[in-house]
Design a protein around this motif. Structure first.
Motif, short mmCIF file in Angstrom:
data_model
loop_
_atom_site.label_atom_id
_atom_site.label_comp_id
_atom_site.label_asym_id
_atom_site.label_seq_id
_atom_site.Cartn_x
_atom_site.Cartn_y
_atom_site.Cartn_z
N SER A 78 43.49 34.81 42.37
CA SER A 78 41.63 33.23 41.97
C SER A 78 42.59 32.17 41.74
CB SER A 78 40.59 33.92 40.60
OG SER A 78 40.23 34.90 41.43
N CYS A 92 37.44 44.82 33.42
CA CYS A 92 38.96 43.85 33.50
C CYS A 92 39.13 42.96 33.40
CB CYS A 92 38.13 42.84 34.83
SG CYS A 92 39.24 41.30 36.11
N TYR A 142 41.84 40.47 33.12
CA TYR A 142 42.57 39.66 33.76
C TYR A 142 44.05 38.82 33.00
CZ TYR A 142 37.85 38.96 34.85
OH TYR A 142 36.83 38.52 35.14
N VAL A 188 45.24 32.97 38.26
CA VAL A 188 44.62 34.75 37.26
C VAL A 188 44.77 35.64 38.24
CG1 VAL A 188 43.16 33.75 35.75
CG2 VAL A 188 42.10 34.80 37.84
N GLU A 204 43.27 39.94 38.56
CA GLU A 204 41.68 40.55 38.04
C GLU A 204 42.53 41.84 38.26
OE1 GLU A 204 38.52 39.13 39.51
OE2 GLU A 204 39.24 36.66 39.18
N ARG A 220 41.29 45.96 38.01
CA ARG A 220 40.03 46.38 38.21
C ARG A 220 40.34 48.15 37.99
NH1 ARG A 220 37.10 42.21 39.45
NH2 ARG A 220 35.79 41.13 38.10
#
Length: 164
Positions: A65, A82, A84, A123, A125, A127
């Motif tokens: 992102s 998540c 980050y 960033v 991320e 998951r």
């Protein structure tokens, strides 16, 4: 997955914008957001791309992102944990500032909000799932401030959107 799966910048199927993949459902809103929220959602202040993920098979996902200078995300939560990792710029969360090389863990369903720093932020991320939901729980008064920020910064964001 039983075999190595590579992803590369040239792989267009793995460089899709998040909203194009079906990995994240449209957000639920409580309270219902004002009409101006669409200014925020459609603004050039953010680019979110899936680097890795397969919502049909499940499993891990990796999302990159970019948020333009002073871009604000409303208070929200996701249905998945998540991690980050900030790779460039600053992320401001309340009084905390996270810089490149730093990061944070947000557990599933924990509400949070943040803003990009004065030079923006990039960033990663991570998951453990490829499909997740989003729930926005921002106050109407704060929405007004978020939209004001969009109007003040749109021109700058347009000139700074990353290419590729």
């Amino acid at each position: 997955m039983d075999a190595l799966v590579a992803f590369r910048g040239s792989d267009s199927t793995r460089q899709s914008r998040l909203y194009e993949t079906g990995m994240m459902s449209l957000p639920e809103m409580e309270p219902e957001a004002p009409e101006e929220m669409m200014e925020w959602a459609l603004s050039p202040g953010h680019v979110v791309k899936v680097l890795f993920g397969d919502p049909e098979a499940g499993g891990m996902s990796l999302i990159w992102s970019w948020f333009g200078p002073n871009f604000t995300l409303p208070r929200h939560s996701h249905s998945a944990d998540c991690m980050y990792c900030i790779t460039k710029g600053e992320l401001h969360m309340g009084r905390q500032v996270f810089r490149a090389g730093e990061g944070l863990f947000v557990p599933a369903n924990a509400p949070y909000a943040y803003s990009a720093g004065p030079d923006g932020v990039e960033v990663l991320e991570f998951r453990s799932v490829s499909s997740f939901d989003m729930r926005i729980t921002e106050s109407l008064s704060r929405w007004a401030k978020i939209v004001e920020g969009v109007r003040l910064n749109t021109e700058r964001w347009q000139s700074e959107i990353p290419v590729g």
